[in-house]
Every structure is written in structure tokens, then in C-alpha cells.
Design an enzyme around this catalytic site. Structure first.
Site, mmCIF file in Angstrom:
data_model
loop_
_atom_site.group_PDB
_atom_site.id
_atom_site.type_symbol
_atom_site.label_atom_id
_atom_site.label_comp_id
_atom_site.label_asym_id
_atom_site.label_seq_id
_atom_site.Cartn_x
_atom_site.Cartn_y
_atom_site.Cartn_z
ATOM 1 N N LYS A 138 0.853 -1.181 0.000
ATOM 2 C CA LYS A 138 0.000 0.000 0.000
ATOM 3 C C LYS A 138 0.894 1.238 0.000
ATOM 4 O O LYS A 138 1.460 1.619 1.019
ATOM 5 C CB LYS A 138 -0.925 0.006 1.217
ATOM 6 C CG LYS A 138 -1.910 1.150 1.182
ATOM 7 C CD LYS A 138 -3.038 0.960 2.178
ATOM 8 C CE LYS A 138 -4.120 2.004 1.963
ATOM 9 N NZ LYS A 138 -3.632 3.369 2.149
ATOM 10 N N CYS A 451 31.953 18.827 25.937
ATOM 11 C CA CYS A 451 32.326 19.196 27.300
ATOM 12 C C CYS A 451 33.831 19.029 27.380
ATOM 13 O O CYS A 451 34.382 17.994 26.977
ATOM 14 C CB CYS A 451 31.644 18.256 28.297
ATOM 15 S SG CYS A 451 32.473 18.179 29.892
HETATM 16 O O1 D41 Z 1 -1.187 1.251 -2.886
HETATM 17 C C1 D41 Z 1 -2.266 1.760 -2.686
HETATM 18 N N1 D41 Z 1 -2.346 2.896 -2.028
HETATM 19 C C2 D41 Z 1 -3.520 1.093 -3.161
HETATM 20 C C3 D41 Z 1 -4.692 1.805 -3.081
HETATM 21 C C4 D41 Z 1 -3.532 -0.217 -3.682
HETATM 22 N N2 D41 Z 1 -2.396 -0.943 -3.774
HETATM 23 N N3 D41 Z 1 -4.689 -0.758 -4.096
HETATM 24 C C5 D41 Z 1 -5.847 -0.075 -4.034
HETATM 25 N N4 D41 Z 1 -6.974 -0.673 -4.478
HETATM 26 C C6 D41 Z 1 -8.119 -0.033 -4.418
HETATM 27 C C7 D41 Z 1 -9.348 -0.738 -4.887
HETATM 28 C C8 D41 Z 1 -9.451 -2.069 -4.238
HETATM 29 C C9 D41 Z 1 -10.578 0.065 -4.551
HETATM 30 C C10 D41 Z 1 -9.238 -0.892 -6.375
HETATM 31 C C11 D41 Z 1 -5.889 1.249 -3.532
HETATM 32 C C12 D41 Z 1 -7.154 1.894 -3.520
HETATM 33 N N5 D41 Z 1 -8.250 1.242 -3.965
HETATM 34 C C13 D41 Z 1 -7.369 3.256 -3.044
HETATM 35 N N6 D41 Z 1 -6.501 4.216 -2.932
HETATM 36 C C14 D41 Z 1 -7.101 5.317 -2.489
HETATM 37 C C15 D41 Z 1 -8.387 5.056 -2.324
HETATM 38 C C16 D41 Z 1 -8.584 3.762 -2.677
#
Ligand code: D41
Length: 702
Positions: A138, A451
């Protein structure tokens, strides 16, 4: 291949008279530049020098200047430029950009809760096989949607509220990792495809950008995420173009004229083939247990990644299953974000203390209102030195952002200027040592203040004694900070040599010291008298002489006398010893007080076996880093075996590390080694190497 075509075209007319030839040339240059951009920004594996690249780019620019009709929207020259916008137009997302459910639970329960929920929704029972998931990182950036029509990038938009975002096409075009045209090979590109992903900034790029901002007197950014967000929000894309933004794709929006694969994993593979950056850590896993293992593995890798992540994301891999699961209130039932503990939090500075280290260096330390960050409660953050405090403008009473990443010491990232109270108080380095009252010295051109009390300063003396008694030095078991504190405060000990004059009675008189512990301490002192030369050298606490250097010195000189009599040339003649270290060693041994303490220690009976000349063996020339618990050997034992076989052991992984020796529960060292592609050994492999003839290992590293 492309390169060959480009540089061997002497007969090609480059003048204005042949528009078709110019058109062909422009097309060739465009695809070559796009290919180089892909290799540089996406694959991280450039094949041409900057100069060669610039030459191609300039040629294309000139060609387009002569033939403006040749300019296409996917030309690399069209990434920059354009007038600043008055505002960003709104963009409606035909397929909404959903948000993602978050689990912050422990590693096991977050994944199990998600898997159990998915199985329940699908009406599966325990006897059904595990579900296949795609596990991703993420990324901590900004979600965007990229629209390609007939393979050409036509629009970039922010997520906004998921229904309506802002049209940031001009800014998106400046991101070099985002292709202006999809590479669909021989197949036709999708009629229309929306690619969703995250714009982010790599940590090193963020640091460099902040250095640049600082040098230009411009405002700096708090973290890579804010930096990426601020850069995308620029109405003038010429500013965005100067910001080192990156991108990872993780999903799709509206798609027409393209046959969808069956799984999310295959979608990502297809996006990768189109030339988009897709993170390589993604894995297809089965069931909750493998999700847990992924979560754990990435947690270990987190600090070694070149960019920030705030968790991992699990997605049902099958698109048919995703369809069946659907979504509730804008959150798909088939995906979840499983977060890690935040590495940054707000808190307040209650006080700034000054600590005096073993070498006398004064370190200002912020005393914070306790805050839970990076998985632990933090109450202290180092402020390094005076300049650092000025630079960040940290004042007592300020609200600050603290960061704790991995095992490193918590740090103040920035002050929240808007929340500064009126009575916030600036810090001043004391002129006198807060412990002993000696003058504080800060040399011209030095960042650190010291010091000047040296071993007169109780704090320096305590630290020096603690170092001397340490496990990796003289290894005096039971002689910890509480006891040293009392020994120094009661003036029972001036120098390390005094330790060996103390009796069991002396110890028994100390606070919290039982008869038995006093006896044990005496025995430990007695035992420590038999040591090794390298431990003894390390124990002396010469500035800049760490464990590895102590070992180099012991190995090279073979006796303490030889070391004490060595001159500058003899010292710098050792490959590992530089000028600063040599000066520090010379100055230490020229100090009569230090010579007296050494003499007293030897009189007290400290001795070591003569050291043979430097060991050479199967590991000569190889450098090892140890991490984790080995199955049969202690760390010290492994250390000794490596050194005896001619190898070197250092504390942290760098490009110079030959091997990492990893046992159970390895720390972030292992992740770092993997990131640097340093080979990792287990205990058995090490023992095997030690038994190998010399030439074989030499081959292994070449
Ligand atoms: O890496 C991310 N920030 C990330 C965000 C990710 N790897 N996958 C994501 N997948 C989704 C869905 C499941 C809704 C397609 C997301 C996000 N959404 C997301 N980022 C911001 C809002 C939603």
C-alpha cells in the site's frame, strides 16, 4: 537495437526538404526516447548515458521546431510546458474510484478477519479450498486515474471524493514513469482504458528535493507523501516537472475494447507489459495464513524499501469472484488494506535536555509528551546538535511530528508552525557542561559541541566505564549503569583501573547490592582480567575506534606496545585506518593519563594471549554481517570463527558486505541485504565455506 538505428543514419536527410524522412526520424526518436524513459524510470536499468539521451532529445526538439506539424501529443517534448491553469477543471469518474476498507489489527487477526468475511459472503465452508488473493504493497501517495484512448494518454485525474476529481493532465504528463503511449506490441491498444494507481515520491528523491528547496530558500516538505501531493496540486506544470514524482499502477477503471483477463494478477501483468510501473513485491497467495506471511515479510522489508508504504493490500485475485462479492458503501468486499503502525505522530516538546556522551559530545534531546508511534511509546527524540535545532526551528512547547522507523532512534521531522504557543521557548546550548560545569567547546567549522572536562566529567567517566565493562569489551557481567553511577558518584572509582582495586565489601555497601551479587561481581572482574588484545583496545574507548577497527589494530600490530609506539604512517598504512582515526589513536596514546591507566590495568593483572600475525584463511577478503539467532553458535562464536578464518565482521550492511549470515528472527539487516542483493548464508553454509579451500570462496564473490 534502437540505438544502432539512431546513430548510423549518415545518409538520412535532416533538412527541411524531406518532410516524410523528417517525420520518420521524429517517430524513431520518439519511440527511442520512450524506450529509454521506460528503462530508466520504470525498469531502473538505463542503457544510455545522460549525454546520449540528451542528444536524442535535442535532436527531436530541433526537428519539431523546424516541422511543428510533426508534434504529436505523445511526443516526449510535450511532457513539460503549457501555461499555468487558473484552476483544475472537474472530472467525473464514470467508474467511481472506490475507497478501501482498513484493518489495523495485529498481523494475524487483520488477515483472518478479511479471509473469514470473504468466505462467509461466498457461503464457503471449512472443507472448501483456500481463496487465491493478490497481495500488494500500500503505497503512501495520491490515488489518480489515467485515461488512455487508442493507447495515448489523454487525461489524468485525482480521486477527489471518488465520484468527481480534478483534471491534472498537465501535471501527470510530467511524470516520466508514466508512458504517454501504451506499448501494446503488435496487438492494437485498448480502445479506452483507465488505469488507477498511486503517484508517490521515493525517499531519496524527497531528500534531494528538500535539500534543493532549502538551498534555494524555499519551503521544505514534511514527508514524501506531502511532497508528492503538493507537487501534483501545482497549477503551473513547469513546477511539477521539476519534482521527482513516481507512479505505481494497481487497478482499472472504465475499459472498452480490451478483453479483460481472468485475474487481478493478470491485469497487473498486462499493465506492466503496457509499460506502466507495477511494483514487483506483489504476490499471489492462498488463504489467510499466506496473507499473514506476506504481511510479516513486508513488515521486515518496510524500512529498506526506497519508498514509504503504510500497509499492504489484499485483493481477491479472481475478477469473477470480485464481481460476485461486489461492494458496500463505496468499499469493495473483495479488498482490504492491512495497515502497519503509523511511523509518524503529533506530540509536544515538553523540555530539551542535554546529554553528555562518552566522548564528551553534547546531544540535545527533546523530552516529549508520550506518544505511540512505530509500535512503541516514545518519550525522547534526539535533536542531534544545535544547527539541527535551528534548522528545524524546534522550540520548547512546540507541537511536532515525531517519526520512528524500524529500530532507529525517534526523530523530530518538523514543527507544526500553526500550533506554536506564544510562550514557546528557543533552545540555547549551555556554555557550561550541565554535568560537570566545565566549559563547552564548539570548534570552528564543527557541528558538535563538547564538554572539555574529559574524564573529570562524571558523565563522561560513567559512559567510559560502562563502555569498558560492556559485553563486547571487557565483558564484566553485572557491572551495569546503576552500579557505575554509584561508584562514580561516591568517588570510589576515577578510572577503569580503580575497578580492579575494589573488594567485595566495597560492592556490598552499594544500594540494591546483595551479598551474592557482590561476590558475583568480584568474580566477574577477576574473570575479565583474562581477555584478548582486540577487546582490550576496544574497551579503552579511543574515539573513532569501534570493534572492527580494534580488531584490525590487534591483528596488524600483534601487541599493545607496538600499537602504542606506532606513528601516523604506520597507522595509516593499514588499509582500514584513515587520517582522522590515526590522529585520534595517536592523541589517545600520547596522553600521559591514558598511559598511566593502561599501566595500572596491566599491573592489576589484565592480560591476553599473544596474537599471531593476521590470520589468513578461506574467508580472507570477505566481509560479513550477522543477524538473528544461529542454531548452534552464539554470535560471538560465529564472529570469532569468521575472523579466525581470515574474514571480517562489521555491524551494518553496505555495498561492501560480501555475505549476510542470518539466523532465526533476523532484523531489518536481512531485508536490507536482500534489497542490495547481497547473498545470505545460514550457519551451515558458513561452516561449509570455512572448510573450503581458499580459491573456491574467492570465485564465489567474483
Ligand atoms: O497502494 C495503494 N495505495 C492502493 C490503493 C492499492 N495498492 N490498491 C488499491 N486498491 C483499491 C481498490 C481495491 C478500490 C481498487 C488502492 C485503492 N483502492 C485506493 N486508494 C485510495 C483510495 C482507494
Amino acid at each position: 537495437m534502437i540505438q544502432g538505428m539512431l546513430f548510423s543514419s549518415p545518409s538520412e536527410p535532416s533538412g527541411a526538404s524531406a518532410p516524410t524522412a523528417a517525420g520518420e526520424r521524429a517517430a524513431t526518436l520518439r519511440s527511442a526516447i520512450a524506450a529509454h524513459d521506460h528503462r530508466y524510470y520504470v525498469l531502473d536499468a538505463p542503457t544510455v548515458s545522460d549525454a546520449e539521451y540528451d542528444a536524442l532529445y535535442r535532436e527531436l526538439q530541433q526537428l519539431e521546431a523546424q516541422h511543428p506539424e510533426l508534434i504529436t501529443p505523445d511526443s516526449p517534448t510535450q511532457r513539460v510546458g503549457g501555461r499555468p491553469l487558473p484552476e483544475f477543471p472537474a472530472v467525473r469518474h464514470t467508474v467511481p474510484m472506490l475507497s478501501i476498507r482498513t484493518e489495523t489489527d495485529t498481523e494475524a487477526s487483520g488477515a483472518r478477519t478479511f479471509d473469514a468475511r470473504v468466505r462467509r459472503e461466498l457461503g464457503l465452508t471449512e472443507s472448501d479450498p483456500p481463496i487465491a488473493y493478490l497481495a500488494e504493497l500500500k503505497f503512501d501517495g495520491l490515488a489518480v486515474s489515467l485515461r488512455y484512448e487508442a493507447g495515448v494518454l489523454v487525461q489524468g485525474a485525482t480521486r477527489g471524493d471518488g465520484e468527481t476529481g480534478e483534471d491534472i493532465t498537465q501535471n501527470i504528463r510530467t511524470v516520466r514513469a508514466i508512458p504517454l503511449r501504451l506499448n501494446s506490441g503488435d496487438a492494437p491498444p485498448p480502445a479506452m482504458i483507465e488505469i488507477r494507481g498511486e503517484v508517490y515520491m521515493r525517499r531519496a528523491d524527497f531528500e534531494r528535493l528538500n535539500d534543493r528547496q532549502r538551498a534555494a530558500g524555499e519551503k521544505t516538505f514534511v514527508n514524501p507523501r506531502n511532497s508528492a501531493a503538493g507537487s501534483l496540486r501545482q497549477l503551473d506544470s513547469n513546477i511539477t516537472a521539476k519534482r521527482p514524482l513516481s507512479f505505481f499502477a494497481y487497478g482499472l477503471g472504465e475499459v472498452t475494447g480490451w478483453k479483460l483477463p481472468e485475474t487481478h494478477g493478470e491485469v497487473l501483468d498486462a499493465l506492466e507489459r503496457f509499460g506502466l510501473p507495477v511494483d514487483k513485491h506483489r504476490r499471489r497467495v492462498l488463504g489467510a495464513e499466506e496473507l499473514i506471511a506476506f504481511h510479516q515479510k513486508i513488515a521486515e522489508l518496510r524500512d529498506a524499501l526506497p519508498f514509504d508504504i503504510d500497509g499492504v493490500v489484499y485483493k481477491a485475485d479472481s475478477l469473477a469472484l470480485q464481481q460476485r462479492l461486489g461492494f458496500v458503501t463505496r468499499e469493495p468486499r473483495w479488498a482490504v488494506a492491512h495497515k502497519y503502525p503509523a511511523q509518524e505522530q503529533f506530540t509536544t516538546v515538553q523540555h530539551i535536555d542535554v546529554q553528555v556522551g562518552r566522548t564528551g559530545r553534547l546531544t540535545p534531546v527533546a523530552k516529549l509528551a508520550p506518544v505511540f508511534v512505530g509500535g512503541v511509546t516514545v518519550t525522547n527524540a534526539t535533536l542531534h546538535n544545535e544547527d539541527e535545532i535551528r534548522r528545524k526551528d524546534v522550540r520548547i512547547g512546540d507541537t511536532v511530528i515525531v517519526r520512528r522507523a524500524g529500530d532507529v532512534i525517534p526523530e523530530i521531522v518538523a514543527v507544526v508552525a500553526e500550533r506554536r504557543p506564544e510562550d514557546a521557548c528557543a533552545f540555547e546550548m549551555p556554555r557550561q557542561c550541565p554535568v560537570c560545569g566545565s566549559a563547552v567547546i564548539r570548534e570552528e567549522g564543527e557541528v558538535d559541541a563538547y564538554c572539555s572536562g574529559e574524564l573529570f566529567c562524571p558523565s563522561q567517566r560513567k559512559q567510559a566505564l560502562l563502555h569498558f565493562a560492556g559485553r563486547r569489551a571487557m565483558d564484566i557481567e553485572g557491572l551495569g549503569d546503576k552500579i557505575i553511577e554509584q561508584l562514580v558518584d561516591k568517588a570510589m572509582v576515577q578510572s577503569a583501573a580503580d575497578l580492579y582495586r575494589l573488594t567485595q565489601n566495597d560492592f556490598a555497601g552499594l544500594d540494591r547490592m546483595a551479598e551474592k551479587s557482590a561476590a558475583n561481581l568480584c568474580a566477574a572482574l577477576e574473570k575479565s582480567k583474562t581477555t584478548t588484545l582486540d577487546r582490550f583496545i576496544f574497551a579503552l574507548g579511543v574515539r573513532h575506534v569501534g570493534e572492527a577497527t580494534a580488531r584490525d589494530l590487534a591483528r596488524h600490530f600483534g601487541s599493545l606496545e607496538a600499537l602504542m609506539n606506532a606513528d601516523h604512517d604506520a597507522l595509516t598504512g593499514i588499509s582500514e585506518i584513515g587520517g582522522v582515526m590515526a590522529e585520534s589513536i595517536l592523541s589517545f596514546f600520547s596522553e600521559p593519563r591514558n598511559r598511566n591507566v593502561i599501566a595500572a590495568l596491566r599491573t592489576a593483572g589484565i592480560h591476553w594471549p599473544e596474537v599471531a600475525a593476521a590470520a589468513t584463511g578461506p574467508l580472507t577478503g570477505l566481509t560479513f554481517v550477522l543477524t538473528g539467532t544461529l542454531p548452534t553458535m552464539s554470535r560471538d562464536e560465529a564472529d570469532r570463527r569468521i575472523v579466525d578464518a581470515g574474514g571480517k565482521v562489521t555491524g551494518s550492511v553496505s555495498k561492501k558486505t560480501s555475505y549476510v549470515l542470518a539466523g532465526d528472527a533476523p532484523g531489518s539487516t536481512l531485508a536490507k541485504a536482500q534489497a542490495l542483493r547481497i547473498p545470505v548464508l545460514d550457519e551451515a553454509a558458513l561452516l561449509h565455506m570455512i572448510e573450503q579451500p581458499v580459491s573456491k570462496n574467492a570465485q564465489a564473490t567474483s
